[in-house]
Design a protein around this motif. Structure first.
Motif, PDB file in Angstrom:
ATOM      1  N   ARG A 150       0.827  -1.213   0.000  1.00 41.24           N
ATOM      2  CA  ARG A 150       0.000   0.000   0.000  1.00 41.24           C
ATOM      3  C   ARG A 150       0.854   1.253   0.000  1.00 41.24           C
ATOM      4  NH1 ARG A 150      -3.776  -2.550   4.618  1.00 41.24           N
ATOM      5  NH2 ARG A 150      -1.661  -2.918   5.331  1.00 41.24           N
ATOM      6  N   ARG A 151       1.981   1.213   0.707  1.00 41.20           N
ATOM      7  CA  ARG A 151       2.984   2.276   0.643  1.00 41.20           C
ATOM      8  C   ARG A 151       4.303   1.592   0.291  1.00 41.20           C
ATOM      9  NH1 ARG A 151       2.037   6.094   5.892  1.00 41.20           N
ATOM     10  NH2 ARG A 151       4.084   6.815   5.201  1.00 41.20           N
ATOM     11  N   HIS A 152       4.605   1.556  -0.991  1.00 45.72           N
ATOM     12  CA  HIS A 152       5.706   0.715  -1.457  1.00 45.72           C
ATOM     13  C   HIS A 152       7.056   1.434  -1.489  1.00 45.72           C
ATOM     14  CE1 HIS A 152       6.493  -3.239  -3.387  1.00 45.72           C
ATOM     15  NE2 HIS A 152       7.641  -2.622  -3.635  1.00 45.72           N
ATOM     16  N   GLY A 153       7.044   2.728  -1.608  1.00 45.44           N
ATOM     17  CA  GLY A 153       8.305   3.457  -1.663  1.00 45.44           C
ATOM     18  C   GLY A 153       8.090   4.932  -1.404  1.00 45.44           C
ATOM     19  N   GLU A 154       9.191   5.627  -1.203  1.00 47.62           N
ATOM     20  CA  GLU A 154       9.089   7.066  -0.973  1.00 47.62           C
ATOM     21  C   GLU A 154      10.335   7.769  -1.481  1.00 47.62           C
ATOM     22  OE1 GLU A 154       8.544   7.174   3.270  1.00 47.62           O
ATOM     23  OE2 GLU A 154      10.669   7.640   3.610  1.00 47.62           O
ATOM     24  N   LEU A 155      10.136   9.049  -1.802  1.00 42.16           N
ATOM     25  CA  LEU A 155      11.222   9.918  -2.228  1.00 42.16           C
ATOM     26  C   LEU A 155      11.247  11.111  -1.289  1.00 42.16           C
ATOM     27  CD1 LEU A 155       9.676   9.160  -5.403  1.00 42.16           C
ATOM     28  CD2 LEU A 155      12.159   9.338  -5.646  1.00 42.16           C
ATOM     29  N   SER A 156      12.390  11.356  -0.686  1.00 44.65           N
ATOM     30  CA  SER A 156      12.510  12.465   0.254  1.00 44.65           C
ATOM     31  C   SER A 156      13.587  13.428  -0.219  1.00 44.65           C
ATOM     32  CB  SER A 156      12.843  11.944   1.657  1.00 44.65           C
ATOM     33  OG  SER A 156      14.014  11.148   1.636  1.00 44.65           O
ATOM     34  N   TYR A 157      13.328  14.718  -0.001  1.00 39.29           N
ATOM     35  CA  TYR A 157      14.278  15.744  -0.434  1.00 39.29           C
ATOM     36  C   TYR A 157      15.175  16.109   0.747  1.00 39.29           C
ATOM     37  CZ  TYR A 157      16.189  19.745  -2.901  1.00 39.29           C
ATOM     38  OH  TYR A 157      17.039  20.615  -3.526  1.00 39.29           O
ATOM     39  N   GLU A 158      16.451  15.784   0.607  1.00 40.70           N
ATOM     40  CA  GLU A 158      17.416  16.047   1.670  1.00 40.70           C
ATOM     41  C   GLU A 158      18.735  16.479   1.048  1.00 40.70           C
ATOM     42  OE1 GLU A 158      17.839  12.516   3.986  1.00 40.70           O
ATOM     43  OE2 GLU A 158      15.696  12.083   3.966  1.00 40.70           O
ATOM     44  N   GLY A 159      19.300  17.557   1.550  1.00 44.79           N
ATOM     45  CA  GLY A 159      20.621  17.989   1.104  1.00 44.79           C
ATOM     46  C   GLY A 159      20.733  18.245  -0.379  1.00 44.79           C
ATOM     47  N   SER A 160      19.751  18.890  -0.970  1.00 41.56           N
ATOM     48  CA  SER A 160      19.711  19.282  -2.384  1.00 41.56           C
ATOM     49  C   SER A 160      19.539  18.101  -3.343  1.00 41.56           C
ATOM     50  CB  SER A 160      20.960  20.083  -2.777  1.00 41.56           C
ATOM     51  OG  SER A 160      22.097  19.246  -2.892  1.00 41.56           O
ATOM     52  N   SER A 161      19.115  16.934  -2.833  1.00 49.57           N
ATOM     53  CA  SER A 161      18.868  15.780  -3.695  1.00 49.57           C
ATOM     54  C   SER A 161      17.586  15.070  -3.269  1.00 49.57           C
ATOM     55  CB  SER A 161      20.031  14.775  -3.619  1.00 49.57           C
ATOM     56  OG  SER A 161      21.203  15.309  -4.166  1.00 49.57           O
ATOM     57  N   TRP A 162      16.970  14.400  -4.221  1.00 49.42           N
ATOM     58  CA  TRP A 162      15.860  13.503  -3.919  1.00 49.42           C
ATOM     59  C   TRP A 162      16.427  12.110  -3.668  1.00 49.42           C
ATOM     60  CZ3 TRP A 162      10.953  14.923  -3.001  1.00 49.42           C
ATOM     61  CH2 TRP A 162      10.527  16.176  -3.464  1.00 49.42           C
ATOM     62  N   TRP A 163      16.002  11.464  -2.571  1.00 50.99           N
ATOM     63  CA  TRP A 163      16.507  10.152  -2.185  1.00 50.99           C
ATOM     64  C   TRP A 163      15.379   9.127  -2.280  1.00 50.99           C
ATOM     65  CZ3 TRP A 163      21.589   9.196  -0.392  1.00 50.99           C
ATOM     66  CH2 TRP A 163      22.395  10.347  -0.319  1.00 50.99           C
ATOM     67  N   LEU A 164      15.689   8.000  -2.920  1.00 51.03           N
ATOM     68  CA  LEU A 164      14.710   6.935  -3.120  1.00 51.03           C
ATOM     69  C   LEU A 164      14.879   5.857  -2.050  1.00 51.03           C
ATOM     70  CD1 LEU A 164      12.578   5.368  -4.824  1.00 51.03           C
ATOM     71  CD2 LEU A 164      14.519   4.460  -6.154  1.00 51.03           C
ATOM     72  N   ARG A 165      13.761   5.433  -1.484  1.00 44.74           N
ATOM     73  CA  ARG A 165      13.766   4.384  -0.463  1.00 44.74           C
ATOM     74  C   ARG A 165      12.659   3.382  -0.777  1.00 44.74           C
ATOM     75  NH1 ARG A 165      13.558   7.482   3.263  1.00 44.74           N
ATOM     76  NH2 ARG A 165      15.604   7.331   4.264  1.00 44.74           N
ATOM     77  N   ASN A 166      12.941   2.100  -0.668  1.00 45.83           N
ATOM     78  CA  ASN A 166      11.926   1.059  -0.806  1.00 45.83           C
ATOM     79  C   ASN A 166      11.330   0.783   0.572  1.00 45.83           C
ATOM     80  OD1 ASN A 166      10.326  -1.115  -1.423  1.00 45.83           O
ATOM     81  ND2 ASN A 166      11.984  -2.480  -2.025  1.00 45.83           N
ATOM     82  N   THR A 167      10.020   0.972   0.696  1.00 44.81           N
ATOM     83  CA  THR A 167       9.350   0.708   1.969  1.00 44.81           C
ATOM     84  C   THR A 167       8.376  -0.465   1.851  1.00 44.81           C
ATOM     85  OG1 THR A 167       7.610   2.336   1.450  1.00 44.81           O
ATOM     86  CG2 THR A 167       9.537   3.128   2.666  1.00 44.81           C
ATOM     87  N   GLY A 168       8.381  -1.159   0.696  1.00 43.75           N
ATOM     88  CA  GLY A 168       7.440  -2.242   0.452  1.00 43.75           C
ATOM     89  C   GLY A 168       8.048  -3.617   0.656  1.00 43.75           C
ATOM     90  N   GLN A 169       7.216  -4.640   0.544  1.00 42.09           N
ATOM     91  CA  GLN A 169       7.671  -6.014   0.746  1.00 42.09           C
ATOM     92  C   GLN A 169       8.357  -6.583  -0.487  1.00 42.09           C
ATOM     93  OE1 GLN A 169       4.911  -8.674   2.796  1.00 42.09           O
ATOM     94  NE2 GLN A 169       3.605  -6.928   3.266  1.00 42.09           N
ATOM     95  N   GLN A 170       7.951  -6.137  -1.673  1.00 44.46           N
ATOM     96  CA  GLN A 170       8.567  -6.613  -2.903  1.00 44.46           C
ATOM     97  C   GLN A 170       9.755  -5.728  -3.295  1.00 44.46           C
ATOM     98  OE1 GLN A 170       7.934  -9.529  -4.070  1.00 44.46           O
ATOM     99  NE2 GLN A 170       6.072  -9.582  -5.295  1.00 44.46           N
ATOM    100  N   LEU A 171      10.598  -6.264  -4.176  1.00 46.35           N
ATOM    101  CA  LEU A 171      11.768  -5.531  -4.633  1.00 46.35           C
ATOM    102  C   LEU A 171      11.383  -4.402  -5.585  1.00 46.35           C
ATOM    103  CD1 LEU A 171      14.184  -8.500  -5.397  1.00 46.35           C
ATOM    104  CD2 LEU A 171      14.179  -7.042  -3.368  1.00 46.35           C
ATOM    105  N   VAL A 172      12.248  -3.432  -5.678  1.00 49.41           N
ATOM    106  CA  VAL A 172      12.169  -2.380  -6.689  1.00 49.41           C
ATOM    107  C   VAL A 172      13.403  -2.527  -7.570  1.00 49.41           C
ATOM    108  CG1 VAL A 172      12.332   0.102  -7.099  1.00 49.41           C
ATOM    109  CG2 VAL A 172      10.823  -0.764  -5.301  1.00 49.41           C
TER     110      VAL A 172
END
Length: 256
Positions: free
Chosen positions: A60-82
């Protein structure tokens, strides 16, 4: 402003650092801001971008992108792979990675063989957008120079790669030497000679911008020799330095 068909064609003009994200369900555009978080997944009420809304393997919430230090960072928060370009995989436990400016496609693994595309595009400073260049001269791929003997050795080692098999593996040095013994052009090319030729190519390409790691560190650390051979052959085939017609070098053996 109407959404474009694909972010691979570029993004709408926007300030540097703006994140554009798109799936089959729609698209969003998010300006850079400290601590800003953009979420994607199956539950449209809990995320900013809906992905795989009919696939229960997608979280339901599989991933997120957060803006930190002048860059967007990708994180997998889901059970399946990205899955990212070049076959890179992200698990729930994988450390976040920064997005480079420009286009990044990622694939969320779903049920069976299904994968759900999420297109990402980060606007770069001074970007003028992409324009059609229908009549411009085609740029050739970056190809690498090989001697005649190096090419023969690598073709023998990389037959599965040149046949575009789905999960290719290089021959061992011993297997390659045994095959070369049947070829007139392979006279005198022993297992030790093959090892030296491959090592020469690795060292030469490592310092020339080759896209994959093909040598170990000075202390001997790094991937196994089989992994380095795989990286070498993969890069040579992807660049079209080695092509299927090179297999004609082996015709005398297979015809016997």
């Amino acid at each position: 402003m109407p959404l474009r068909e694909s972010l691979a064609r570029g993004a709408a003009p926007s300030p540097p650092g703006t994140l554009h994200a798109r799936s089959v369900a729609g698209g969003i555009r998010v300006p850079p801001a400290a601590a800003r978080v953009v979420r994607f997944g199956r539950d449209k009420d809990e995320v900013d971008l809906c992905v795989g809304e009919d696939d229960l393997r997608v979280s339901r919430r599989h991933g997120e992108l957060s803006y930190e230090g002048s860059s967007w960072w990708l994180r997998n928060t889901g059970q399946q792979l990205v899955r990212l370009p070049r076959g890179r995989l992200m698990h729930l436990t994988t450390e976040p990675i920064p997005l480079a400016p420009g286009y990044t496609p990622l694939f969320v693994k779903g049920s069976g063989h299904r994968e759900h595309l999420v297109e990402l595009y980060v606007t770069d400073a001074g970007e003028g957008g992409r324009v059609p260049r229908h009549r411009a001269e085609t740029l050739p791929p970056k190809r690498w120079t090989l001697t005649q003997q190096e090419r023969l050795v690598l073709v023998v080692l990389g037959q599965q790669y040149l046949q575009y098999e789905s999960d290719p593996r290089p021959l061992s040095y011993r297997q390659a030497a045994e095959l070369l013994a049947f070829l007139p052009a392979g006279a005198g090319i022993t297992k030790r000679v093959i090892e030296h030729r491959v090592e020469d190519v690795r060292k030469r390409l490592e310092g020339g911008g080759f896209p994959y790691q093909v040598t170990r560190g000075d202390d001997g650390s790094g991937p196994s020799d089989s992994v380095l051979k795989h990286n070498l052959l993969r890069g040579l085939v992807e660049s079209t330095t080695l092509v299927p017609t090179d297999l004609e070098l082996l015709d005398e053996y297979f015809a016997s």
